[in-house]
Design a protein around this motif. Sequence first.
Motif, PDB file in Angstrom:
ATOM      1  N   ASP A 236       0.816  -1.211   0.000  1.00 43.01           N
ATOM      2  CA  ASP A 236       0.000   0.000   0.000  1.00 43.01           C
ATOM      3  C   ASP A 236       0.852   1.265   0.000  1.00 43.01           C
ATOM      4  O   ASP A 236       0.400   2.330  -0.408  1.00 43.01           O
ATOM      5  N   ASN A 266      -3.681  -0.322  -3.889  1.00 43.74           N
ATOM      6  CA  ASN A 266      -4.632   0.334  -3.009  1.00 43.74           C
ATOM      7  C   ASN A 266      -5.790  -0.631  -2.775  1.00 43.74           C
ATOM      8  O   ASN A 266      -6.644  -0.812  -3.628  1.00 43.74           O
ATOM      9  N   THR A 268      -8.369  -0.524  -1.129  1.00 42.41           N
ATOM     10  CA  THR A 268      -9.727   0.019  -1.206  1.00 42.41           C
ATOM     11  C   THR A 268     -10.298  -0.123  -2.617  1.00 42.41           C
ATOM     12  O   THR A 268     -11.486  -0.345  -2.800  1.00 42.41           O
ATOM     13  N   ASN A 269      -9.411   0.010  -3.608  1.00 45.14           N
ATOM     14  CA  ASN A 269      -9.883   0.015  -4.993  1.00 45.14           C
ATOM     15  C   ASN A 269      -9.809  -1.337  -5.681  1.00 45.14           C
ATOM     16  O   ASN A 269     -10.626  -1.629  -6.546  1.00 45.14           O
TER      17      ASN A 269
HETATM   18  C1  LIG Z   1      -6.923   4.429  -1.866  1.00 43.43           C
HETATM   19  O1  LIG Z   1      -8.026   4.807  -2.617  1.00 43.43           O
HETATM   20  C2  LIG Z   1      -9.012   5.518  -1.846  1.00 43.43           C
HETATM   21  C3  LIG Z   1     -10.218   5.723  -2.702  1.00 43.43           C
HETATM   22  O2  LIG Z   1      -9.863   6.132  -4.023  1.00 43.43           O
HETATM   23  C4  LIG Z   1      -8.392   6.805  -1.341  1.00 43.43           C
HETATM   24  O3  LIG Z   1      -9.332   7.501  -0.549  1.00 43.43           O
HETATM   25  C5  LIG Z   1      -7.160   6.481  -0.499  1.00 43.43           C
HETATM   26  O4  LIG Z   1      -6.517   7.674  -0.102  1.00 43.43           O
HETATM   27  C6  LIG Z   1      -6.206   5.625  -1.286  1.00 43.43           C
HETATM   28  N1  LIG Z   1      -5.110   5.203  -0.426  1.00 43.43           N
HETATM   29  C7  LIG Z   1      -3.822   5.411  -0.718  1.00 43.43           C
HETATM   30  C8  LIG Z   1      -2.827   4.889   0.261  1.00 43.43           C
HETATM   31  O5  LIG Z   1      -3.464   5.988  -1.720  1.00 43.43           O
END
Ligand SMILES: *[C@@H]1O[C@H](CO)[C@@H](O)[C@H](O)[C@H]1NC(C)=O
Length: 316
Positions: A236, A266, A268-269
Amino acid sequence: MKYIFMILHILMGVNVKAASTSTTTKLSTTMVQPSSKDEGLILFFLRKVPSSTYKHWSIGATSTISPPEITSNSAPIAGKNKIPTCDQLLANNPEEDWLFASLCSWSNSNYNGTLSSLDFSTIFEENGNENELNLTSINVTLYDGKFNLLDSIILVYNGVKDNGNSNANEAWWGGSIRNSLLYYKDSNLIFNENFKKDEIFREWAGYYILINLLGINPIRENPSQINDLLWEMYLDKSSFTPITILSKKQTSFINSNRYFSIINFNKTNSNYVELWDPTAGGNLGFFTINIEDLKNDVKWLFHLDWPRYYAIPRKV
Ligand SMILES: *[C@@H]1O[C@H](CO)[C@@H](O)[C@H](O)[C@H]1NC(C)=O
Ligand SMILES: *[C@@H]1O[C@H](CO)[C@@H](O)[C@H](O)[C@H]1NC(C)=O
Ligand SMILES: *[C@@H]1O[C@H](CO)[C@@H](O)[C@H](O)[C@H]1NC(C)=O
Ligand SMILES: *[C@@H]1O[C@H](CO)[C@@H](O)[C@H](O)[C@H]1NC(C)=O
């Protein structure tokens, strides 16, 4: 639905093949540099397909493409925007994959850090009439194996254009850092005037090179000893701290015994990690793989003993 998957599969096959097929054709700009729109599409499609469908493909085959011909005695050090990027690099000697994977990860995580070792602004000021985007030489400053900043050395374009650059007409910082390391002859990396090649060296190359480039303490970790959550947390951070991997001797998904840069992840994605293969180089080096599949294939992970990498200004 069935048709959509068929189309995805075909597209994916074509794109992955394009990124790994060996070819002896000369690289033309149109061939190697898909527009950023195309790249986005490739990543989109790769992420949509379950990992099991590309089990049989060996990603990251060695490219035998020759870089474009050099026509001048000078060129921009890092493109028109003076931003060092992975696509400007190519490990045309595949055994130097550890070096270019690390350079890519470094520039990917903070290109200002990379720029701070390339002292061209001063050269420009000294020779008022020199075109900053058309340099014949550059000063490179790196660290020794004991974290000491070394004296800067001058690298001349004609001496470094042939190795390490995907297109030396547009960027040659890769070649200049490579040759600086050869010049410095640090015993961690060099034996008999050349980069070491033995197996023990390969297992540590990703560690030593981070010291020489950044002057910061790195760590080497065995992914089988860390749990999945920590593995995800490490990857990450790849977009803001340099991370590279060395694959196992026996792999299922990526090529064996090779260094790769971790470009982006990432959770989350997506469950897919973006990597860059230095031996494919340029824009062809980018590909994605499922995070669990990747963990299976990795022998060592190299990163900094440091949660976030900030560029350290070196010149006052
Ligand atoms: C991962 O993606 C989410 C949603 O697009 C974002 O809010 C978050 O900051 C991202 N995390 C990193 C470590 O870039
Ligand atoms: C790099 O430095 C420039 C100029 O100081 C700044 O504008 C830019 O935001 C920096 N980029 C990163 C990634 O830190
Ligand atoms: C770059 O510099 C060289 C001499 O060092 C000169 O011959 C050439 O015309 C310059 N090219 C550009 C695009 O400025
Ligand atoms: C470049 O390196 C040379 C040799 O070490 C040194 O004499 C010179 O001052 C340096 N120039 C710049 C601009 O750093």
